[in-house]
Design a protein around this motif. Structure first.
Motif, mmCIF file in Angstrom:
data_model
loop_
_atom_site.group_PDB
_atom_site.id
_atom_site.type_symbol
_atom_site.label_atom_id
_atom_site.label_comp_id
_atom_site.label_asym_id
_atom_site.label_seq_id
_atom_site.Cartn_x
_atom_site.Cartn_y
_atom_site.Cartn_z
ATOM 1 N N MET A 46 0.830 -1.205 0.000
ATOM 2 C CA MET A 46 0.000 0.000 0.000
ATOM 3 C C MET A 46 0.866 1.258 0.000
ATOM 4 O O MET A 46 2.057 1.218 0.304
ATOM 5 C CB MET A 46 -0.901 0.005 1.236
ATOM 6 N N THR A 47 0.220 2.368 -0.331
ATOM 7 C CA THR A 47 0.922 3.649 -0.294
ATOM 8 C C THR A 47 1.181 4.027 1.161
ATOM 9 O O THR A 47 0.468 3.566 2.059
ATOM 10 C CB THR A 47 0.078 4.750 -0.957
ATOM 11 N N GLU A 50 -1.978 5.254 2.912
ATOM 12 C CA GLU A 50 -2.902 4.185 3.299
ATOM 13 C C GLU A 50 -2.351 3.413 4.494
ATOM 14 O O GLU A 50 -3.083 3.086 5.430
ATOM 15 C CB GLU A 50 -3.128 3.222 2.129
ATOM 16 N N ILE A 102 -10.507 0.767 3.318
ATOM 17 C CA ILE A 102 -9.676 1.132 2.165
ATOM 18 C C ILE A 102 -10.182 0.423 0.911
ATOM 19 O O ILE A 102 -10.241 1.015 -0.176
ATOM 20 C CB ILE A 102 -8.190 0.810 2.439
ATOM 21 N N GLU A 103 -10.563 -0.839 1.054
ATOM 22 C CA GLU A 103 -11.088 -1.601 -0.075
ATOM 23 C C GLU A 103 -12.382 -0.966 -0.612
ATOM 24 O O GLU A 103 -12.588 -0.868 -1.820
ATOM 25 C CB GLU A 103 -11.342 -3.041 0.369
ATOM 26 N N GLN A 104 -13.265 -0.523 0.289
ATOM 27 C CA GLN A 104 -14.514 0.122 -0.125
ATOM 28 C C GLN A 104 -14.239 1.446 -0.833
ATOM 29 O O GLN A 104 -14.883 1.763 -1.832
ATOM 30 C CB GLN A 104 -15.430 0.354 1.086
ATOM 31 N N GLU A 105 -13.289 2.217 -0.333
ATOM 32 C CA GLU A 105 -12.928 3.478 -0.989
ATOM 33 C C GLU A 105 -12.407 3.216 -2.399
ATOM 34 O O GLU A 105 -12.735 3.950 -3.333
ATOM 35 C CB GLU A 105 -11.869 4.217 -0.173
ATOM 36 N N THR A 106 -11.613 2.190 -2.543
ATOM 37 C CA THR A 106 -11.081 1.842 -3.860
ATOM 38 C C THR A 106 -12.205 1.456 -4.806
ATOM 39 O O THR A 106 -12.224 1.879 -5.974
ATOM 40 C CB THR A 106 -10.064 0.691 -3.736
ATOM 41 N N ARG A 109 -14.102 4.585 -5.833
ATOM 42 C CA ARG A 109 -13.322 5.373 -6.791
ATOM 43 C C ARG A 109 -13.347 4.711 -8.169
ATOM 44 O O ARG A 109 -13.505 5.385 -9.191
ATOM 45 C CB ARG A 109 -11.891 5.520 -6.274
ATOM 46 N N ASP A 110 -13.231 3.386 -8.202
ATOM 47 C CA ASP A 110 -13.276 2.670 -9.480
ATOM 48 C C ASP A 110 -14.629 2.851 -10.169
ATOM 49 O O ASP A 110 -14.691 3.074 -11.377
ATOM 50 C CB ASP A 110 -13.004 1.183 -9.285
#
Length: 179
Positions: A46-47, A50, A102-106, A109-110
């Motif tokens: 991860m960044t 994150e 974090i998975e939900q945010e991704t 965004r997608d």
């Protein structure tokens, strides 16, 4: 190692807490260790922004930083085993909650980018009707730039040229939508 995602492995690990009267099998211990290693690898990938959201101990943060210095294949394998060992002492529930967030945010965004791509394709294919619909949804858009980019992108498509204007159109749509 298993092909499950780190989140699935983490959920399995939390659910598989052994009973007090029964010791876990050696295979179960290995599965748990692999799950912790996979989670550690996911956190390392991860960044930094994150990663900062996770409630990680100083030992775990040091292990994550050390990963960048390990060059050899065997050294990395051993280091990932160490990361798995350090992960045993972490708060897995809290880590799982942050990982899911974090998975939900991704995903959100997608989905937003897919909607913008659909707008771009619709603007290029349908023309003025789609432009009016876009302007109705986003009244602050630079109309002149929008129409110019659509015309340029359509010409590029007809001439089989690289889609530079289509990319610029997407950027205009993305900036207008505020993403």
């Amino acid at each position: 190692m298993s092909q499950d995602s780190p989140r699935e492995l983490l959920e399995q690990l939390i659910q598989q807490q052994p009973d007090d009267d029964e010791r876990p099998s050696k295979s179960q211990l290995k599965r748990e260790m692999h799950a912790l290693q996979a989670l550690g690898e996911a956190i390392i990938a991860m960044t930094p922004a994150e990663r900062a959201r996770f409630p990680l101990s100083d030992d775990m943060l040091a292990a994550v930083e050390e990963t960048a210095r390990v060059r050899s294949h065997e050294g990395r394998r051993r280091h990932m085993q160490y990361v798995g060992k350090v992960m045993r002492r972490e708060d897995l529930e809290a880590i799982r909650a942050v990982y899911a967030e974090i998975e939900q945010e991704t995903l959100r965004r997608d989905h937003a980018f897919h909607r913008l791509e659909k707008w771009r394709d619709r603007l290029l294919e349908e023309g003025d009707a789609a432009v009016e619909a876009f302007i109705a949804d986003f009244p602050d858009v630079d109309r002149q730039a929008l129409r110019q980019l659509i015309r340029n992108a359509q010409r590029e498509r007809e001439r089989n040229k690289p889609p530079a204007s289509a990319r610029k159109l997407f950027r205009l749509i993305r900036d207008t939508a505020g993403l």
